[in-house]
Design a protein around this motif. Structure first.
Motif, PDB file in Angstrom:
ATOM      1  N   LEU A 109      38.700  36.796  49.592  1.00 37.79           N
ATOM      2  CA  LEU A 109      39.188  36.482  48.242  1.00 37.79           C
ATOM      3  C   LEU A 109      38.355  35.366  47.607  1.00 37.79           C
ATOM      4  CD1 LEU A 109      43.058  36.626  48.800  1.00 37.79           C
ATOM      5  CD2 LEU A 109      41.660  38.234  47.473  1.00 37.79           C
ATOM      6  N   PHE A 154      35.179  36.783  46.547  1.00 37.29           N
ATOM      7  CA  PHE A 154      35.411  37.582  45.344  1.00 37.29           C
ATOM      8  C   PHE A 154      35.386  36.686  44.101  1.00 37.29           C
ATOM      9  CE2 PHE A 154      38.574  39.371  42.304  1.00 37.29           C
ATOM     10  CZ  PHE A 154      37.843  40.480  41.915  1.00 37.29           C
ATOM     11  N   ILE A 175      37.012  43.808  46.629  1.00 36.58           N
ATOM     12  CA  ILE A 175      38.254  43.645  47.386  1.00 36.58           C
ATOM     13  C   ILE A 175      38.573  44.902  48.184  1.00 36.58           C
ATOM     14  CG2 ILE A 175      40.746  43.350  47.183  1.00 36.58           C
ATOM     15  CD1 ILE A 175      39.228  40.791  46.825  1.00 36.58           C
TER      16      ILE A 175
END
Length: 512
Positions: free
Chosen positions: A82, A85, A287
């Motif tokens: 994450l 990302f 993701i």
């Protein structure tokens, strides 16, 4: 040519004086100073993005990360994924605003100043070269191991293997960017096929209630205990930190380095067809790739092999979970299959590193006032920075020479590990540049906007700093952490002072 193709009126925008919001300019207008060919198609970029998330660490190094924290490693991969990302969303937003840039490093120059830009540009290129040196060594090692499974000893030919791979991959980069894209497409396809095969194997084993006896596995000391394939292998006795909180926290740096260079897709934008359509898709699907190729693979592995069955070998290595899974499935040549895929993964990484290093050296040469460097800032008839690619390839070629000298090879290992640590500085500077971009008049509200940037940018920065701090907690990484800090203080300080003196001289010249 100025650094970062900054011939547009965006150069030097002051964040404090931003009074209006920029309008989206056409790619064609921004490409006036872009001499590269937009030869990468959507499928090339998508598979380059996928390949960037799958390195050799997943195939060979995941056994160590599983042994370190058990099933909770899944949450570590998700958490770090994450953060990466967020980094990619920041890079994506800036590249969307000006897709003529050859590298996201240019935005550090644009929004944080030429001093930090020079530091980031040269540092990142050096990191790419050092990483390329380690990858070419890995390619030859895996190549020797692959043929060793058939009883063929190629140890004495490692230097020739490295030379052949480097020449071949450099040649691919010199032909045309679309040839590079096609090579990466098939490299990624091979890696994806093995991971999907692993997941499908696990599903079939779960459905039929498969069990296996104690078995000897290539690359694992002794005999691995037998077990029944079940999801309870993951859930039974679950603890967040079964081997202590220190090991749990140390797993974050291991996973972070597994994701490192995921930002490579941001280097391909200036050579991508329809970049403003392709880039958001490549970034947003990150993701899903993490969930499938990392989380999915880890769940499949631990459902088949109880995590407590992963043990450190006497030489400090760990067995490959992929070899274990396919061996249990009855594939006697599992080791050969996995090492073949690992060779393609390492070759893919080396191919991408040559591509990226060539573009970064080309950009550095474009910014340099040195006549010698200016020769590297040329594009060939095939619309690739051929001289910069060849120069970068020649630097990587020093790897087999360095490895042959015992006294130097030890120092090289330290420099290579320090290079990985230094990338954290680049990531922090990238997030800070994104903050400045969002406050500048360059900001495109109709672009590929990262939501809640005021929060997410600083969460990412805090995480990167935390990862760097953890490097000081292990005897294996404290050397690279100290070396990285020395590089930041010395070279970073030099770049900032050089910029200050240049600005002072310029002001004095204007007053005369």
């Amino acid at each position: 040519m100025t650094f970062g193709n900054t011939k547009t009126e965006k150069t030097g925008t002051s964040t404090s004086d931003a009074t209006e919001t920029a309008h989206i300019k056409s790619v064609e207008s921004l490409d006036q100073s872009n001499e590269m060919e937009r030869g990468l198609k959507n499928r090339h970029v998508q598979f380059i993005a996928i390949g960037g998330t799958i390195g050799t660490g997943l195939f060979l190094g995941s056994g160590k990360s599983i042994a370190l924290t058990g099933p909770s490693i899944i949450f570590v991969y998700i958490g770090v994924g994450l953060i990466m990302f967020l980094l990619m969303r920041a890079i994506g937003e800036m590249m969307y605003s000006d897709p003529s840039q050859h590298t996201f490093i240019n935005f550090i120059t644009r929004y944080l100043g030429r001093g930090w830009g020079k530091f980031a540009g040269w540092t990142y290129w050096i990191v790419l070269i050092l990483t390329g040196m380690t990858e070419i060594t890995a390619v030859s090692t895996y190549f020797v191991t692959f043929f060793g499974t058939f009883g063929i000893d190629l140890n004495s030919w490692k230097w020739l293997i490295e030379l052949c791979f480097l020449v071949a991959l450099t040649g691919i980069n010199l032909i045309a960017v679309k040839v590079f894209g096609e090579a990466e497409f098939w490299f990624s396809m091979i890696k994806i096929t093995l991971i999907v095969g692993l997941i499908v194997t696990a599903i079939v084993m779960l459905i039929i209630g498969f069990s296996y006896p104690a078995t000897h596995i290539e690359g694992v000391d002794g005999t691995v205990s037998g077990a029944a394939v079940s999801l309870t292998n993951i859930t039974d006795g679950f603890q967040l930190a079964p081997n202590g909180w220190m090991n749990f926290f140390m797993s974050f740096q291991m996973v972070f380095f597994a994701y490192q260079l995921i930002e490579f897709v941001g280097v391909t934008v200036s050579e991508t067809q329809n970049p403003r359509k392709v880039l958001p898709k490549a970034v947003n699907e990150l993701i899903m790739r993490i969930l499938i190729f990392y989380v999915g693979a880890l769940i499949a592995i631990m459902a088949i092999v109880p995590w407590r069955n992963f043990h450190e070998n006497s030489d400090g290595s760990f067995g490959s979970p992929f070899i274990m899974v396919f061996k249990y499935a009855g594939l006697d040549w599992a080791a050969a299959l996995v090492f073949f895929v690992v060779i393609t993964a390492a070759a893919s990484a080396l191919n991408s590193l040559i591509y990226s290093a060539g573009r970064h050296l080309y950009q550095l040469a474009s910014d340099s006032e040195s006549p010698a460097m200016a020769r590297l800032a040329e594009v060939s008839d095939h619309k690739v920075p051929a001289k910069a690619i060849v120069a970068s390839g020649c630097m990587i070629l020093f790897s087999p020479i360095i490895n042959a000298i015992p006294g130097i090879s030890g120092a090289f290992v330290l420099f290579a590990s320090a290079a990985s640590a230094v990338v954290i500085f680049i990531y922090v500077l990238t997030m800070l540049a994104h903050c400045k971009y969002r406050q500048s008049s360059d900001f495109l509200p109709d672009g590929f906007v990262m939501p809640a940037w005021q929060v997410f940018d600083w969460i990412a920065v805090a995480f990167f700093v935390l990862v760097y701090v953890t490097l000081f907690l292990s005897t294996d990484t404290i050397g690279s952490a100290i070396a990285g800090l020395i590089w930041l203080v010395t070279f970073g300080g030099y770049c900032l002072l050089h910029e200050r003196f240049q600005n002072r001289d310029l002001k004095e010249a204007l007053h005369r």
